[in-house]
Scaffold this active site. Structure first.
Site, PDB file in Angstrom:
ATOM      1  N   ASP A 312       0.815  -1.204   0.000  1.00  0.00           N
ATOM      2  CA  ASP A 312       0.000   0.000   0.000  1.00  0.00           C
ATOM      3  C   ASP A 312       0.856   1.265   0.000  1.00  0.00           C
ATOM      4  OD1 ASP A 312      -2.606   1.410   0.525  1.00  0.00           O
ATOM      5  OD2 ASP A 312      -1.534   1.982   2.349  1.00  0.00           O
ATOM      6  N   GLU A 365       0.928  -0.408  -5.028  1.00  0.00           N
ATOM      7  CA  GLU A 365      -0.074   0.630  -5.246  1.00  0.00           C
ATOM      8  C   GLU A 365       0.693   1.942  -5.316  1.00  0.00           C
ATOM      9  OE1 GLU A 365      -3.352   3.541  -3.626  1.00  0.00           O
ATOM     10  OE2 GLU A 365      -1.742   2.752  -2.403  1.00  0.00           O
TER      11      GLU A 365
END
Length: 640
Positions: A312, A365
């Site tokens: 993330d 990401e």
């Protein structure tokens, strides 16, 4: 039952050296609490890194939460504290009772704990990883790189996919019994679980963690999670974990100021603070933090058999100016925006993961145009093997939310993503972030009438499936969740009582299975030879046509997409060879809730050059629809 105990979990001098070097990649084997047998005595050994502490004890439910009764001793000048206690047992609750350099007394959860109390309680739990008998050997033996194979991911938040009638949560085992058959039936290849590392606040969705080795106890025990992953593997479904090394929560029992100083975070508050999220960044330059984080990554792949990690917020790690447009950041030593320590950490992370797990999926990401995210670390890339294509996602959703009469002016949003589609190994995400906090569900983003919204969603899903790149869809979108993700309640499964939602779920299931059996949609996802425009420029009609190609010419698919709510009759498209072409997919099929607009069963090509092809066909593209055609056997009736 007698619990499995280690003979000794005291870290050796070599392991301590590697920890301080940033290369102890299995630190969880020695740090934390471990059932142990030492000198013929059974108990628990505790080991923790707290270099600036004056004193460290273990406070627990067996000593009235007073760590002075169970003091750890410092291992020389290592900053590591350890101790073995016979009176501690499996299931006991504990925290580290730390006296900081300034004399302040702190109660901290164990950074290496493998289990924790159910929130809102915050203690760590003496636990064990033993007890589950794995039955996924066949899956693990056959794992291979997925570049030229199908990869279709269903993103799930474990607490809100389904809930019990009283609103309570299913545990990992119960979730497996419900979710695994659903994944198989729907034709997904992988499930991605939003963060499961222990976290205090439900509405952080797991993205603000306190325990990097503890699967959240909201859903059960470590063994329960092992059962979930095992069941997925036995059903030929891969399992990915959303993992968050970029930042951590400020909760008092967590990592913040762990030994009274900025230990895990940067000591410079300007670098430590993630103001937009109210969190703290890890200090990626500290070797001990690298050992901690890389050990966490390997832990989930090793102990729990996860098949990969979605990492993330990579952009927030690698850019010093992330969300600091108005200033408040300092350039690196070369005057640039790059966080050199974070970049070095990510390269080390990925090299290490692929050393131990060559076929793991490491997905970034990363929301900027940072070059080389999926290039190997030794080629100055970040070393991931996949990157979420945020550009495709943003452009596509911008376009499909646009009212029909304005779409011709935004046609470039459909064509520009192909320009960079092969610059990285991409996954196309339609994720949780796009259906929450007022952004509306995918279905409700669509303009038009009730029926047109469903047609638009069917079009979007088929467009995603036929565009180069692997696929990810957030739960609920597959049946047309009408209200955005509520993040505390289960999905609106009651919608399946309504025909259009049932048909949308059936559509997604059939589309997924079409994808699985169509090599042209995945064999050359990362190869320019796998895609060819037929017509990218018909903005006035809001139509695009293109080909997807596999290794075999016979697998080639022709895709025609009409983004307007009117049919395109006798629409001519070029075809690569003379013969007949059959419709293999029509998103406007009545089975899926469409109007029933169809082309002829077989369409004979004509020797009329079109779209840079020597042959062409005419067809009717229904309103707001995707047609997929494939060449059949050569036709003697083909017009010359």
């Amino acid at each position: 039952m007698r619990q499995q105990r280690s003979q000794s979990t005291l870290p050796s001098s070599e392991e301590i050296y590697l920890f301080h070097e940033g290369t102890n990649y299995h630190a969880y084997r020695h740090f934390g609490s471990h059932l142990a047998s030492e000198e013929g005595k059974e108990g628990v050994r505790f080991t923790v890194w707290a270099p600036h502490a004056q004193q460290v004890g273990v406070a627990g439910d067996w000593n009235n939460w007073n760590g002075d009764h169970h003091l750890l001793h410092r291992i020389e000048d290592t900053g590591i504290w350890t101790g073995f206690f016979e009176d501690v047992r499996l299931g006991h609750l504990y925290k580290y009772h730390i006296t900081g350099a300034d004399g302040e007394r702190l109660l901290k959860a164990d950074p290496y704990a493998i289990h924790a109390e159910v929130r809102p309680a915050t203690a760590s739990v003496v636990s064990t990883l033993a007890g589950h008998k794995w039955e996924d050997a066949a899956w693990r033996r056959k794992r291979r790189p997925l570049y030229q194979r199908p990869l279709n991911i269903y993103e799930v938040h474990a607490g809100t996919w389904r809930q019990k009638e009283d609103g309570s949560l299913y545990n990992y085992r119960e979730l497996a019994d419900l979710l695994v058959p659903y994944l198989s039936d729907m034709g997904y290849t992988h499930v991605e679980l939003m963060p499961l590392t222990e976290h205090p606040y439900d509405l952080s969705w797991g993205y603000q963690s306190t325990g990097y080795f503890a699967p959240t106890s909201r859903y059960g025990t470590p063994q329960d999670l092992m059962y979930f992953v095992d069941r997925c593997h036995q059903a030929d479904i891969g399992v990915l974990l959303d993992w968050v090394p970029g930042h951590f929560t400020k909760d008092a029992h967590g990592l913040r100021q762990f030994d009274g100083t900025a230990l895990y975070e940067y000591s410079d508050p300007d670098r430590a603070e993630k103001h937009g999220w109210g969190t703290l960044s890890f200090d990626f330059g500290k070797p001990e933090v690298r050992s901690f984080l890389i050990s966490s990554a390997l832990y989930w792949l090793d102990v729990y058999h996860f098949d990969g990690l979605r990492v993330d917020a990579v952009t927030s790690m690698i850019r010093l100016d992330f969300e600091r447009e108005g200033g408040g950041w300092r350039p690196n030593q070369y005057g640039g925006v790059e966080n050199l320590e974070a970049i070095s950490f990510l390269r080390q992370l990925n090299k290490t993961v692929f050393h131990y797990f060559p076929h793991a999926l490491m997905m970034a990401e990363e929301s900027s145009a940072w070059p080389g995210v999926t290039k190997p670390a030794h080629e100055n890339g970040l070393g991931f093997n996949y990157k979420w294509n945020m550009g495709w996602m943003n452009d596509t959703l911008d376009y499909v939310e646009t009212f029909f009469d304005e779409r011709p002016s935004k046609h470039n949003l459909l064509t520009f993503p192909i320009v960079y589609a092969y610059s990285e190994n991409f996954t196309l995400p339609l994720s949780h972030d796009e259906v929450v906090h007022g952004k509306r569900s995918l279905l409700n983003k669509m303009p038009g009438s009730y029926e047109q919204k469903f047609a638009g969603l069917r079009l979007l899903l088929a467009y995603q499936m036929t565009h180069p790149g692997k696929k990810l869809l957030f739960m609920g979108s597959e049946f047309g969740q009408f209200i955005e993700w509520k993040d505390q309640e289960q999905l609106d499964w009651l919608l399946l009582d309504y025909e259009m939602h049932r048909k949308t779920q059936h559509y997604t299931r059939e589309l997924n299975h079409l994808y699985l059996k169509s090599p042209a949609l995945w064999e050359r996802d990362h190869d320019w030879e796998g895609y060819e425009w037929l017509n990218a420029d018909d903005a006035s009609n809001s139509v695009i046509t293109y080909m997807r190609k596999g290794r075999k010419p016979a697998d080639t698919l022709l895709i025609a997409i009409n983004f307007q709510p009117v049919p395109r009759v006798n629409y001519r498209i070029g075809v690569p060879k003379a013969g007949t072409y059959a419709e293999v997919w029509n998103s406007d099929d009545p089975r899926f809730g469409g109007t029933g607009g169809r082309t002829e069963k077989l369409i004979a090509s004509e020797k009329i050059p079109w779209d840079r092809q020597e042959q062409s066909i005419r067809l009717t593209i229904p309103p707001l629809s995707v047609l997929i055609l494939k060449k059949g056997t050569a036709s003697k009736k083909a017009k010359s």
